[in-house]
Motif scaffolding. Structure first.
Motif, PDB file in Angstrom:
ATOM      1  N   ALA A  50       0.846  -1.188   0.000  1.00  0.00           N
ATOM      2  CA  ALA A  50       0.000   0.000   0.000  1.00  0.00           C
ATOM      3  C   ALA A  50       0.878   1.233   0.000  1.00  0.00           C
ATOM      4  O   ALA A  50       2.054   1.190   0.392  1.00  0.00           O
ATOM      5  CB  ALA A  50      -0.932   0.010   1.209  1.00  0.00           C
ATOM      6  N   ILE A  51       0.274   2.337  -0.431  1.00  0.00           N
ATOM      7  CA  ILE A  51       0.988   3.605  -0.464  1.00  0.00           C
ATOM      8  C   ILE A  51       0.039   4.700  -0.024  1.00  0.00           C
ATOM      9  O   ILE A  51      -1.135   4.727  -0.403  1.00  0.00           O
ATOM     10  CB  ILE A  51       1.572   3.875  -1.873  1.00  0.00           C
ATOM     11  CG1 ILE A  51       2.502   5.081  -1.850  1.00  0.00           C
ATOM     12  CG2 ILE A  51       0.469   4.046  -2.913  1.00  0.00           C
ATOM     13  CD1 ILE A  51       3.364   5.197  -3.107  1.00  0.00           C
ATOM     14  N   ARG A  52       0.558   5.593   0.809  1.00  0.00           N
ATOM     15  CA  ARG A  52      -0.246   6.715   1.278  1.00  0.00           C
ATOM     16  C   ARG A  52      -0.494   7.699   0.143  1.00  0.00           C
ATOM     17  O   ARG A  52       0.267   7.782  -0.810  1.00  0.00           O
ATOM     18  CB  ARG A  52       0.454   7.409   2.441  1.00  0.00           C
ATOM     19  CG  ARG A  52       0.483   6.593   3.728  1.00  0.00           C
ATOM     20  CD  ARG A  52      -0.875   6.454   4.320  1.00  0.00           C
ATOM     21  NE  ARG A  52      -0.874   5.788   5.617  1.00  0.00           N
ATOM     22  CZ  ARG A  52      -1.958   5.364   6.233  1.00  0.00           C
ATOM     23  NH1 ARG A  52      -3.146   5.533   5.660  1.00  0.00           N
ATOM     24  NH2 ARG A  52      -1.880   4.780   7.409  1.00  0.00           N
ATOM     25  N   LYS A  53      -1.535   8.495   0.270  1.00  0.00           N
ATOM     26  CA  LYS A  53      -1.905   9.457  -0.756  1.00  0.00           C
ATOM     27  C   LYS A  53      -0.724  10.367  -1.109  1.00  0.00           C
ATOM     28  O   LYS A  53       0.170  10.594  -0.299  1.00  0.00           O
ATOM     29  CB  LYS A  53      -3.113  10.270  -0.324  1.00  0.00           C
ATOM     30  CG  LYS A  53      -2.942  11.011   0.996  1.00  0.00           C
ATOM     31  CD  LYS A  53      -4.135  11.903   1.302  1.00  0.00           C
ATOM     32  CE  LYS A  53      -5.395  11.118   1.507  1.00  0.00           C
ATOM     33  NZ  LYS A  53      -5.410  10.354   2.766  1.00  0.00           N
ATOM     34  N   SER A  54      -0.725  10.838  -2.331  1.00  0.00           N
ATOM     35  CA  SER A  54       0.304  11.741  -2.850  1.00  0.00           C
ATOM     36  C   SER A  54       1.696  11.130  -2.794  1.00  0.00           C
ATOM     37  O   SER A  54       2.662  11.846  -2.554  1.00  0.00           O
ATOM     38  CB  SER A  54       0.282  13.082  -2.097  1.00  0.00           C
ATOM     39  OG  SER A  54      -0.948  13.731  -2.251  1.00  0.00           O
ATOM     40  N   SER A  71       4.358   2.196  -6.290  1.00  0.00           N
ATOM     41  CA  SER A  71       4.663   3.592  -6.564  1.00  0.00           C
ATOM     42  C   SER A  71       3.438   4.271  -7.163  1.00  0.00           C
ATOM     43  O   SER A  71       2.560   3.613  -7.720  1.00  0.00           O
ATOM     44  CB  SER A  71       5.846   3.704  -7.522  1.00  0.00           C
ATOM     45  OG  SER A  71       5.539   3.102  -8.762  1.00  0.00           O
ATOM     46  N   SER A  72       3.411   5.577  -7.051  1.00  0.00           N
ATOM     47  CA  SER A  72       2.319   6.341  -7.652  1.00  0.00           C
ATOM     48  C   SER A  72       2.868   7.233  -8.743  1.00  0.00           C
ATOM     49  O   SER A  72       3.975   7.764  -8.624  1.00  0.00           O
ATOM     50  CB  SER A  72       1.592   7.167  -6.593  1.00  0.00           C
ATOM     51  OG  SER A  72       2.490   8.055  -5.954  1.00  0.00           O
ATOM     52  N   ASP A  73       2.120   7.348  -9.812  1.00  0.00           N
ATOM     53  CA  ASP A  73       2.474   8.203 -10.936  1.00  0.00           C
ATOM     54  C   ASP A  73       1.368   9.242 -11.055  1.00  0.00           C
ATOM     55  O   ASP A  73       0.328   8.989 -11.649  1.00  0.00           O
ATOM     56  CB  ASP A  73       2.596   7.371 -12.215  1.00  0.00           C
ATOM     57  CG  ASP A  73       3.078   8.190 -13.396  1.00  0.00           C
ATOM     58  OD1 ASP A  73       2.913   9.430 -13.391  1.00  0.00           O
ATOM     59  OD2 ASP A  73       3.612   7.592 -14.345  1.00  0.00           O
ATOM     60  N   ASN A  74       1.609  10.403 -10.456  1.00  0.00           N
ATOM     61  CA  ASN A  74       0.547  11.417 -10.428  1.00  0.00           C
ATOM     62  C   ASN A  74       0.229  11.945 -11.821  1.00  0.00           C
ATOM     63  O   ASN A  74      -0.906  12.311 -12.105  1.00  0.00           O
ATOM     64  CB  ASN A  74       0.941  12.555  -9.494  1.00  0.00           C
ATOM     65  CG  ASN A  74       0.951  12.128  -8.036  1.00  0.00           C
ATOM     66  OD1 ASN A  74       0.217  11.224  -7.646  1.00  0.00           O
ATOM     67  ND2 ASN A  74       1.788  12.763  -7.241  1.00  0.00           N
ATOM     68  N   LYS A  76       0.084  10.274 -14.574  1.00  0.00           N
ATOM     69  CA  LYS A  76      -0.811   9.329 -15.236  1.00  0.00           C
ATOM     70  C   LYS A  76      -1.974   8.921 -14.339  1.00  0.00           C
ATOM     71  O   LYS A  76      -2.830   8.140 -14.753  1.00  0.00           O
ATOM     72  CB  LYS A  76      -0.038   8.082 -15.653  1.00  0.00           C
ATOM     73  CG  LYS A  76       1.029   8.353 -16.699  1.00  0.00           C
ATOM     74  CD  LYS A  76       1.738   7.073 -17.117  1.00  0.00           C
ATOM     75  CE  LYS A  76       2.784   7.349 -18.172  1.00  0.00           C
ATOM     76  NZ  LYS A  76       3.493   6.116 -18.574  1.00  0.00           N
ATOM     77  N   ASN A  77      -1.984   9.439 -13.100  1.00  0.00           N
ATOM     78  CA  ASN A  77      -3.037   9.100 -12.157  1.00  0.00           C
ATOM     79  C   ASN A  77      -3.165   7.590 -11.984  1.00  0.00           C
ATOM     80  O   ASN A  77      -4.258   7.009 -12.061  1.00  0.00           O
ATOM     81  CB  ASN A  77      -4.393   9.679 -12.588  1.00  0.00           C
ATOM     82  CG  ASN A  77      -5.381   9.753 -11.439  1.00  0.00           C
ATOM     83  OD1 ASN A  77      -5.009  10.011 -10.298  1.00  0.00           O
ATOM     84  ND2 ASN A  77      -6.644   9.518 -11.737  1.00  0.00           N
ATOM     85  N   THR A  78      -2.035   6.933 -11.778  1.00  0.00           N
ATOM     86  CA  THR A  78      -2.028   5.488 -11.572  1.00  0.00           C
ATOM     87  C   THR A  78      -1.168   5.131 -10.369  1.00  0.00           C
ATOM     88  O   THR A  78      -0.285   5.892  -9.959  1.00  0.00           O
ATOM     89  CB  THR A  78      -1.489   4.719 -12.791  1.00  0.00           C
ATOM     90  OG1 THR A  78      -0.143   5.146 -13.027  1.00  0.00           O
ATOM     91  CG2 THR A  78      -2.328   4.955 -14.021  1.00  0.00           C
ATOM     92  N   VAL A  79      -1.434   3.963  -9.812  1.00  0.00           N
ATOM     93  CA  VAL A  79      -0.568   3.358  -8.816  1.00  0.00           C
ATOM     94  C   VAL A  79      -0.090   2.047  -9.403  1.00  0.00           C
ATOM     95  O   VAL A  79      -0.889   1.265  -9.921  1.00  0.00           O
ATOM     96  CB  VAL A  79      -1.302   3.126  -7.491  1.00  0.00           C
ATOM     97  CG1 VAL A  79      -0.479   2.252  -6.562  1.00  0.00           C
ATOM     98  CG2 VAL A  79      -1.581   4.457  -6.807  1.00  0.00           C
ATOM     99  N   ASN A  80       1.204   1.830  -9.340  1.00  0.00           N
ATOM    100  CA  ASN A  80       1.801   0.658  -9.963  1.00  0.00           C
ATOM    101  C   ASN A  80       2.393  -0.278  -8.919  1.00  0.00           C
ATOM    102  O   ASN A  80       2.895   0.171  -7.887  1.00  0.00           O
ATOM    103  CB  ASN A  80       2.910   1.093 -10.922  1.00  0.00           C
ATOM    104  CG  ASN A  80       2.389   2.017 -11.995  1.00  0.00           C
ATOM    105  OD1 ASN A  80       1.408   1.720 -12.661  1.00  0.00           O
ATOM    106  ND2 ASN A  80       3.034   3.162 -12.147  1.00  0.00           N
ATOM    107  N   LEU A  81       2.316  -1.556  -9.217  1.00  0.00           N
ATOM    108  CA  LEU A  81       2.950  -2.565  -8.380  1.00  0.00           C
ATOM    109  C   LEU A  81       3.924  -3.337  -9.255  1.00  0.00           C
ATOM    110  O   LEU A  81       3.508  -4.127 -10.114  1.00  0.00           O
ATOM    111  CB  LEU A  81       1.917  -3.514  -7.772  1.00  0.00           C
ATOM    112  CG  LEU A  81       2.475  -4.555  -6.801  1.00  0.00           C
ATOM    113  CD1 LEU A  81       2.998  -3.881  -5.535  1.00  0.00           C
ATOM    114  CD2 LEU A  81       1.424  -5.599  -6.456  1.00  0.00           C
TER     115      LEU A  81
END
Length: 124
Positions: A50-54, A71-74, A76-81
């Protein structure tokens, strides 16, 4: 209404890699705490990462620590595993989950929004 759309599952040999993506629609991912869970037949859905917001702090299950990376890619508005060094025991349906404010990050009941799931199969 926020929906989560997952992609990237598939079949891979042990030792290989896969990358799962989760795209929330209807809300920016930066406003959500987001996680990945997995489930095999007859078992409870289990926390993976899991990853916290932002793009804040990241958390991992002991079984995937050192092999998986969230990781989050702001842009592209995606979260990647990113899943490396995959093992047959990683075989499961992987679910993306999200909520605006998750207190206990590893607890699936804290997440109110779920994706449809994507199958990951690791052959030996």
């Amino acid at each position: 209404q926020v929906r989560l759309v997952e992609s990237g599952g598939g079949l891979v040999q042990a030792g290989g890699s896969l990358r799962l993506s989760c795209a929330p629609s209807g809300l920016s991912g930066s406003a959500l705490d987001m996680g990945w869970f997995r489930q095999t037949p007859g078992k409870e859905r289990a926390f993976v990462a899991a990853i916290r917001k932002s793009g804040g702090a990241a958390f991992y299950a002991d079984s995937v620590k050192g092999r998986f990376s969230i990781s989050s890619d702001n842009a592209k508005n995606t979260v990647n595993l990113q899943m490396n060094m995959l093992k047959p025991e990683d075989t499961a349906v992987y679910y993306c989950a999200a909520d605006r404010n998750v207190v206990i990050i590893r607890n699936k009941s804290q997440y109110s929004i779920w994706g449809q799931g994507t199958q990951v199969t690791v052959s030996s």
